[in-house]
Design an enzyme around this catalytic site. Structure first.
Site, PDB file in Angstrom:
ATOM      1  N   ASP A 487       0.863  -1.243   0.076  1.00 26.88           N
ATOM      2  CA  ASP A 487      -0.035   0.091  -0.063  1.00 26.88           C
ATOM      3  C   ASP A 487       0.882   1.387   0.076  1.00 26.88           C
ATOM      4  O   ASP A 487       1.964   1.181   0.341  1.00 26.88           O
ATOM      5  CB  ASP A 487      -1.010   0.057   1.174  1.00 26.88           C
ATOM      6  CG  ASP A 487      -2.123   0.754   0.843  1.00 26.88           C
ATOM      7  OD1 ASP A 487      -2.352   1.436  -0.081  1.00 26.88           O
ATOM      8  OD2 ASP A 487      -3.244   0.441   1.713  1.00 26.88           O
ATOM      9  N   ASP A 557     -10.523   1.865  -3.241  1.00 25.24           N
ATOM     10  CA  ASP A 557     -11.034   1.671  -1.913  1.00 25.24           C
ATOM     11  C   ASP A 557     -12.543   1.422  -2.005  1.00 25.24           C
ATOM     12  O   ASP A 557     -13.292   1.287  -0.929  1.00 25.24           O
ATOM     13  CB  ASP A 557     -10.461   2.702  -1.051  1.00 25.24           C
ATOM     14  CG  ASP A 557      -9.237   2.370  -0.382  1.00 25.24           C
ATOM     15  OD1 ASP A 557      -8.667   1.120  -0.495  1.00 25.24           O
ATOM     16  OD2 ASP A 557      -8.712   3.395  -0.065  1.00 25.24           O
TER      17      ASP A 557
END
Length: 736
Positions: A487, A557
């Site tokens: 990430d 997301d």
């Protein structure tokens, strides 16, 4: 194939999908043509002298020279737009007059040092190298062109062959004129004066949680720029730009496109002048990149992938998909079926423990899940997002048996085990920051801006790179970790390295990317059997540069099924479904609060690498049953969705419906989704594409359809009452 005429005046790159013709006009390299193929064999190319195309362009005064189709426009050549190359010399001027010097065809497709690039594996590749030189400053530009799977790869190597330093401010990877064809494709009068009146520009605009939404608009009469200055390719724009005929559709019409194999700040532009072409370019962003080129040193630009399609936007996408599936990267996972995974993030957030992870894994295993991924919160003092990034040591309070013990217990369930990292970040409240406060990107004397309560490590520094490599190797060697989610949750603000001298501060962003690529190369080489997935606050770094090292990316997301119709549809303009992470999440959805049926969430997720973001123990028995069926279906069709041809059929951006299709020689998977229910509903028809019109296709209920009927008459789609409905239909081609 590549043809050079005996006089080395003109150069013709060609294959089954395009021709690209360059001409040496008394030392000035011009681009005479980029479009549909003009030859199919070397004999044809040799017989057809394309130098006559030069007559389309002015050759008189310097004012007319602005409208010549320069392959590498620069300051001081009569070009008054943004240059592809700009070098400020020791005298203080930026005149860069690159003159043709030599041409050569070299075998193969050489890799770019320190940068990701397309590989020509399993092909008889060759590369055209054209050398240009500025006689006064000694700047040499070697332009490299390769053809792979119907696409053109282009980059440039700039070398300072003088005794004085140069400052590079513009370093485009590719620049080319796109021809405008007068006539019926122009305005209502049938003729136009400006190229912009006859071309649409297309790019992928977005934001966090709504990434890569196609924008299509007339290019206009000046310039149209898309860019990122964030140190990442970004949620807001993707390193992609295209020009299309206004009449171009998904299946027909001309499209010219560029995509950058790079993960940092970029700029792409379409410039329009009083000429029979629009000018398309892509490369490093001149607002964020400078490079001090010392005598004897070279600079390599990232690779750009250029595509011409005569078969519309769908044809463009098919070429990008095939290229990136088969010729980008070195992971063995490119060609493997991806496991169905479950991620605990939306189930636990930071409040995880071994007990909770094992409980989620146990329930998920019953549904058919194959991989348990533990997300943020497993390390250091990480109980919220205010601390501990950089302290990559397992938290024994949460994991009393450590990563090794947890992985063994997950493996004992018959599941793979995966782990989340954010290696490029550092929390001010961390042991690493207290030990190395200078390791973050910053400017001495100025505020260190935080995003998500974190700073960014200065990955341009070798000592920081070495730390990251050692840390990743240590953790990945400590347990049976078979998947990594990598990430990166914020963009660069004070994007400067404290260890670079003042004259090189503006090199930080590119040096950061070179450092990151070095880290990724070493880590993925050391653990080739680990499946790596890229993430950047979702899809904030969804680009071909990251796909070189990690064959899939967390698409967004935003896991809401309705929003994902748009996000996955837009992403597919350039990137294949095999690159997209697509998961079922809980309802009400955590991003938008919408409640959608489990069936719809799952069928939309079939359009990528299938997974779950939830606690299965919290599902109703009905939803567990539906999830089990969806996971079984995902396993049945995942080879098709990973490797099959993807076609967009109905756009969710202009319709209450969405449809897309996967197909190969044997099967077709159709998704049709309805957003809002309507009264007095008339069944909508969806028209399939690319099938064998003479073949019969059988659905799962045994009903037979001809390929011609599916494409010309379509399939009527009916739904029960209610919003957010979907259907998938799997068709198998009859062999008898």
């Amino acid at each position: 194939m590549i043809y050079i005429d005996p006089s080395k005046q003109w150069f013709h790159l060609y294959c089954e999908t395009f021709s690209y013709v360059l001409y040496n006009a008394d030392g000035t390299l011009l681009n005479l043509y980029w479009g549909a193929p003009l030859a199919h064999t070397a004999e044809e190319a040799a017989r057809c002298d394309l130098s006559y195309l030069l007559g389309s362009f002015p050759s008189g005064s310097s004012f007319e020279l602005e409208n010549r189709p320069f392959e590498v426009p620069a300051v001081g050549t009569g070009w008054f737009g943004d240059p592809a190359v700009r070098a400020v010399n020791e005298a203080g001027d930026d005149l860069t007059q690159l003159t043709f010097e030599s041409a050569a065809i070299v075998p193969g497709k050489p890799a770019l040092p320190g940068l990701p690039s397309v590989s020509a594996e399993n092909e008889q590749a060759e590369t055209l190298e054209l050398t240009l030189r500025d006689a006064l400053t000694g700047l040499q530009a070697v332009l490299s062109y390769s053809i792979t799977a119907g696409t053109l790869e282009r980059h440039m190597v700039l070398t300072n062959n003088d005794t004085a330093p140069l400052t590079l401010t513009h370093m485009a990877s590719a620049s080319a004129p796109v021809p405008f064809k007068t006539g019926t494709k122009g305005n209502s009068s049938g003729a136009v004066s400006f190229a912009g009146e006859g071309l649409d520009v297309i790019h992928l605009r977005g934001a966090w949680a709504r990434e890569r939404r196609p924008v299509r608009t007339p290019v206009g009469l000046s310039s149209y720029k898309v860019e990122s200055q964030r140190g990442a390719s970004g949620h807001e724009e993707n390193p992609f730009i295209a020009l299309a005929a206004p009449t171009a559709t998904e299946t027909s019409g001309e499209v010219w496109a560029m995509n950058l194999v790079y993960s940092g700040s970029f700029a792409a532009e379409a410039q329009v002048k009083d000429a029979p072409f629009a000018y398309l370019s892509i490369g490093l962003n001149p607002m964020t990149h400078r490079w001090q080129l010392a005598p004897g040193e070279s600079f390599v630009t990232p690779e750009a992938v250029l595509i011409y399609s005569a078969e519309g936007l769908g044809g463009m996408s098919h070429l990008y998909h095939k290229l990136y599936r088969n010729y980008l990267g070195h992971s063995p996972w490119r060609f493997r079926e991806r496991p169905v995974l479950i991620n605990n993030w939306e189930a636990t957030y930071f409040n995880l423990s071994e007990e909770k992870i094992l409980a989620i894994a146990g329930e998920a295993k019953k549904l058919g899940v194959e991989l348990m991924v533990m997300d943020d919160g497993w390390f250091g003092n990480r109980f919220d997002d205010h601390r501990a990034l950089g302290d990559w040591v397992e938290n024994r309070e949460k994991l009393p048996n450590g990563l090794k013990g947890l992985a063994e217990k997950v493996n004992a369930l018959g599941m793979m085990f995966g782990l989340w990292f954010e290696p490029e970040m550092i929390s001010p409240d961390s042991d690493l920051y207290r030990a190395h406060p200078d390791w973050c990107l910053h400017v001495n004397g100025r505020r260190r801006t935080e995003g998500r309560n974190q700073l960014i490590l200065d990955v341009s520094r070798k000592d920081v790179q070495d730390f990251m490599i050692a840390m990743m190797k240590r953790v990945l060697s400590s347990a049976n970790i078979q998947y990594v989610k990598w990430d990166m949750n914020r963009n660069m603000t004070e994007a400067f390295s404290s260890v670079l001298p003042a004259a090189q501060k503006m090199e930080t962003q590119h040096r950061y990317m070179l450092g990151l690529y070095r880290v990724l190369q070493e880590v993925t080489d050391a653990f080739p059997e680990v499946l790596f997935e890229s993430c950047s606050g979702g899809g904030g770094r969804f680009d071909a540069g990251m796909l070189y090292y990690m064959p899939q990316t967390w698409t967004s997301d935003d896991t809401d099924a309705v929003e994902r119709l748009k996000i996955q549809y837009g992403t597919s303009y350039v990137y294949p479904a095999s690159a997209m992470g697509a998961h079922i999440s809980i309802v009400p959805n955590h991003q938008v609060g919408r409640v959608t049926p489990m069936k719809t969430r799952g069928e939309v997720a079939l359009g990528g690498n299938f997974g779950l973001e939830l606690d299965p123990a919290q599902l109703s028995e009905e939803d567990k049953k539906e999830a089990t069926a969806l996971i079984a279906r995902a396993k049945t069709v995942r080879s098709l969705t990973a490797n099959g041809r993807f076609d967009r059929l109905i756009s969710p951006f202009v319709s209450n419906y969405c449809a897309w299709q996967f197909s190969d020689d044997d099967r077709v998977l159709l998704l049709f989704a309805q957003v809002l229910a309507q009264p007095n509903y008339i069944p909508q028809r969806v028209y399939l594409t690319g099938l064998d019109p003479a073949a019969l296709y059988e659905d799962e209920d045994g009903r037979l359809y001809s390929g011609a009927a599916l494409m010309q008459a379509g399939l009527p789609m009916e739904f029960a009452r209610g919003d957010y409905q979907s259907r998938t239909i799997l068709l198998t081609k009859r062999k008898d």
